[in-house]
Design a protein around this motif. Structure first.
Motif, short mmCIF file in Angstrom:
data_model
loop_
_atom_site.label_atom_id
_atom_site.label_comp_id
_atom_site.label_asym_id
_atom_site.label_seq_id
_atom_site.Cartn_x
_atom_site.Cartn_y
_atom_site.Cartn_z
N TYR A 41 48.50 38.03 47.29
CA TYR A 41 47.11 37.54 47.31
C TYR A 41 46.64 37.34 48.75
N PRO A 186 35.39 35.67 46.44
CA PRO A 186 36.66 35.14 45.92
C PRO A 186 37.38 34.29 46.96
N GLU A 361 42.28 33.89 39.88
CA GLU A 361 42.12 34.69 41.09
C GLU A 361 43.45 35.27 41.55
N THR A 364 44.61 38.75 39.23
CA THR A 364 43.56 39.72 38.94
C THR A 364 44.19 41.06 38.60
N TRP A 365 43.36 41.99 38.13
CA TRP A 365 43.89 43.32 37.79
C TRP A 365 44.52 43.99 39.01
#
Length: 772
Positions: A41, A186, A361, A364-365
């Motif tokens: 991330y 985001p 978040e 996510t995909w």
């Protein structure tokens, strides 16, 4: 289907060992997935903008005597955007200015709003940065007191009502009108915001308009025509800047460059260092959980060998046996995945606070490949490694007792687990010690029961007197800003005019230094307007020695409300206004009643109750003022929140890995005492006592544990040093703590062995021999 049936029957028969396997897999998978996903991330910061590789941020650093500073400053001067666009039109498509360090409070109908993250920007901000405007005209950001809300924030604040035209109060000083909506930003960004306010609002009402030589508070973004133009711009930017301003100060030079937006977050060594350590933590617990699973499987060899022999007699080959074990591992992994999902749902708030990111978040995909790859790696390693061992069991096993105990495998797996737990616990010592040190180390004044509130009032002295009269208040004094903040700055230079470092200064009222608990080293407290205190660092930097008293500070007298530059009358212990992430700054405190709108209040005990009473009083007495008090201790906690979360991450990882290793050790000792029960019985028949039996088993474990614990604590010492490099003036905990940790861990291992082997060591040997 037959293999699935056999697998289920095996799992039902081995419920005890399967529970250990399931717990190991679940804990390892949960922490591993969370930490690996967190790393992925953070590696994806700024990638959600439109063509983010074409967006660059201007930065600068000082080059002194040909040696550049290690750190860059990512805020610079206002005219850079327009002037460089004019100078390099073949490279730059658009340029924009923004400011995000000023974070005022927002209200609707006197109700304070939570989680409002403002960004002040100009009309080209959305186009330059690459965000879609859903409603409204971005040109309206050229008008003071206008703003755009993010889509989710507009829905949160106004529900189904029309947000355009609504107003918010900024610090109860001015009303901001919503003029448009833009796409949500985001959490994986270094520039978080959910409201973009017109830049003229900040410049006309708060800080003033910056120039090439003042107010270097702006983030200057450029949208370049191609990603390759970043390198071309870096080759030409220095000369372009020199067309508009002087870049030299004595022998020093200000060096300018740009950095692509996706590279900004990872451009600081501290960020990279933290992610590497998170990766080591995640790998440690993930690998240890796999090894514990393999250890539990290897420990069952002697019990399951006949069953494997029966299958081979019925026609199964090594591939079928491996497949059967893979099915078994797959069912356990699938169950552990379900358990992980349940734990994430149950402890969602705690996990989100720990990682400082919402799970929606995090997963996510674009990020789901991380947990998917983690699960696959777990499945194949945990399944194939012991599965191949089972597949090699000979068919003749059905006719005799299987004697291969796989002791080398067991000891190797235990060795790895002991390294992991020693390493994690060593990191735990460092993080606990470091956070405690940050919160208790002297910062140049006394924070005990000291609270601060800031607001621009017409009669600050009257407000101060009203607060002082409250029975729960011990003392009050005013200054320009929080003592733990970035003060106003000017440059300190040597006798040749060469820049040395910034001087952080602010105004204070009489008796302020004494009330907040500064420590006077030399001279006297300021008594008259224009007198100043300086920190030790200023004396050291300017090389004044014993001649500091009476010196003049190079401060703009008009800015601090004086007729002439302030005079030094005293030296105090340095105030760590920028915390311990940065080196000690040069600080000065000038006696002047100008611009002192920060109220420092020393409260009586009980602190929490009296703080609530103080906030209730100012809210009732000054309902139109956004004056709210918070303690300096809470400000410190907020400043070190990343350290706090990292410490808690290590805490959780330590508990989980310790529990995993504990289960693995229990399983190993149980298997060894069962396997060696006849040997122990014969030893007892020949005169061995229980203590000697327990000593024999303990020494067997210590041969593995001692070396592993030394390796683990040594690695923890090394990684702890890397972690502490981000803190100025920090040192590692004493080696004594790591030695004590190693000894304590070894003692716990021995105690656990004694506890598990106590029954067999004291059992009547006849019982074991009769079962032969």
């Amino acid at each position: 289907m037959r293999q699935i049936y056999y697998t289920i029957q095996i799992l039902l028969r081995g419920r005890g060992s399967n529970f250990i396997k399931l717990m190991s897999l679940t804990l390892g998978l949960l922490i591993g997935i969370l930490l690996f996903s967190q790393i992925a991330y953070e590696l994806s910061y700024e990638n959600f903008y439109k063509d983010p590789e074409c967006v660059a941020l201007m930065r600068c650093r000082r080059v002194k005597d040909g040696i550049p500073d290690k750190e860059y400053d990512y805020s610079t001067f206002r005219p850079a955007a327009a002037d460089l666009w004019e100078a390099l039109p073949d490279l730059i498509e658009s340029a924009s200015l923004s400011v995000n360090f000023y974070q005022p409070e927002f209200y609707i109908d006197d109700k304070k709003l939570d989680d409002v993250q403002p960004m002040f920007a100009d009309t080209l901000f959305f186009h330059t940065i690459g965000l879609d405007v859903l409603r409204g005209d971005p040109k309206e950001l050229g008008t003071p007191l206008y703003a755009f809300l993010s889509q989710s924030k507009a829905r949160e604040l106004f529900g189904d009502e029309e947000p355009v035209g609504k107003t918010l109060s900024m610090g109860k000083m001015m009303d901001i009108t919503v003029r448009g909506i833009y796409q949500d930003v985001p959490g994986n960004t270094a520039y978080r915001h959910n409201i973009v306010i017109s830049l003229p609002t900040l410049e006309e009402h708060i800080f003033g308009r910056g120039t090439w030589r003042s107010n270097d508070i702006y983030n200057v973004f450029f949208r370049l025509k191609t990603p390759e133009d970043v390198e071309a711009m870096n080759g030409r930017i220095q000369k372009a800047v020199e067309r508009y301003t002087e870049t030299k100060e004595g022998t020093d030079v200000m060096e300018f460059s740009v950095l692509p937006l996706p590279d900004i977050y990872l451009s600081t060594p501290d960020t990279v260092r933290r992610l590497v350590i998170l990766g080591v933590l995640g790998f440690s617990i993930f690998f240890v959980s796999i090894m514990n699973y393999v250890l539990a499987a290897v420990a069952s060899f002697s019990r399951r060998a006949k069953a494997v022999g029966v299958h081979k007699c019925c026609g199964a080959d090594g591939t079928h046996v491996l497949g059967m074990f893979m099915w078994e591992t797959g069912l356990l992994v699938l169950t552990s995945i379900v358990a992980c999902l349940m734990l994430m749902c149950l402890f969602r708030e705690g996990i989100e606070d720990l990682l400082h990111v919402r799970l929606v978040e995090l997963f996510t995909w674009n990020n789901l490949w991380v947990p998917g790859l983690t699960v696959l790696l777990l499945f194949f390693v945990a399944g194939i490694l012991p599965g191949r061992m089972f597949a090699t069991i000979p068919v003749t096993q059905i006719f005799r007792r299987y004697t291969d105990s796989k002791r080398s495998w067991k000891r190797g797996l235990l060795f790895v687990q002991f390294i992991g737990v020693a390493f994690i616990l060593g990191m735990l010592i460092t993080t606990i010690w470091q956070y405690h040190d940050l919160m208790t180390r002297s910062i140049g004044f006394r924070t005990e029961r000291l609270a601060i509130g800031q607001y621009h009032m017409e009669d600050p002295q009257g407000v101060e007197d009203a607060i002082r009269r409250q029975p729960y208040v011990e003392s009050v004094a005013r200054n320009s800003n929080s003592l733990i903040a970035h003060y106003s700055t000017t440059g300190l230079t040597d006798t040749q005019g060469n820049f040395l470092c910034p001087l952080h200064y602010q105004n204070v009222t009489k008796d302020f230094p004494q009330i907040v608990g500064m420590k006077l080293v030399e001279g006297s407290w300021p008594e008259h307007t224009g007198e100043a205190l300086i920190g030790r660092k200023v004396v050291e930097t300017m090389k004044w020695g014993d001649k500091a008293l009476g010196q003049r500070l190079p401060v703009n007298a008009q800015w601090v409300g004086l007729d002439s530059q302030p005079t030094v009358v005293g030296i105090v212990e340095d105030v760590r206004n920028m915390g311990f992430f940065m080196e000690q700054t040069c600080t000065a405190f000038i006696l002047s009643d100008s611009r002192n709108f920060a109220y420092n209040v020393r409260l009586k005990e009980p602190l929490d109750e009296n703080l609530a009473r103080l906030n209730a009083f100012v809210k009732e007495a000054y309902p139109k003022a956004a004056l709210e008090f918070t303690t300096y201790t809470d400000i410190q906690r907020q400043g070190y929140s990343d350290v706090y979360r990292f410490r808690n991450t290590v805490w959780v990882t330590s508990v989980c890995i310790f529990f995993i290793v504990l289960m693995g050790l229990v399983g190993y000792v149980s298997d060894e005492t069962q396997r060696r029960s006849k040997e122990i019985a014969i030893r007892k028949v020949n005169g061995a006592e229980a203590p000697s039996i327990l000593g024999l088993l303990s020494m067997d474990i210590l041969k593995v544990a001692v070396g592993a614990v030394i390796v683990g604590t040594g690695f923890a010492w090394y990684v702890s040093g890397a972690w502490l490099e981000q803190f100025a003036d920090s040192v590692l905990p004493s080696p004594v703590w790591f030695v004590l940790l190693a000894l304590l861990l070894l003692a716990l291992i021995v105690l656990l062995v004694i506890f598990k082997a106590w029954r067999i060591a004291n059992e009547n040997p006849v019982q074991s021999i009769k079962s032969e």
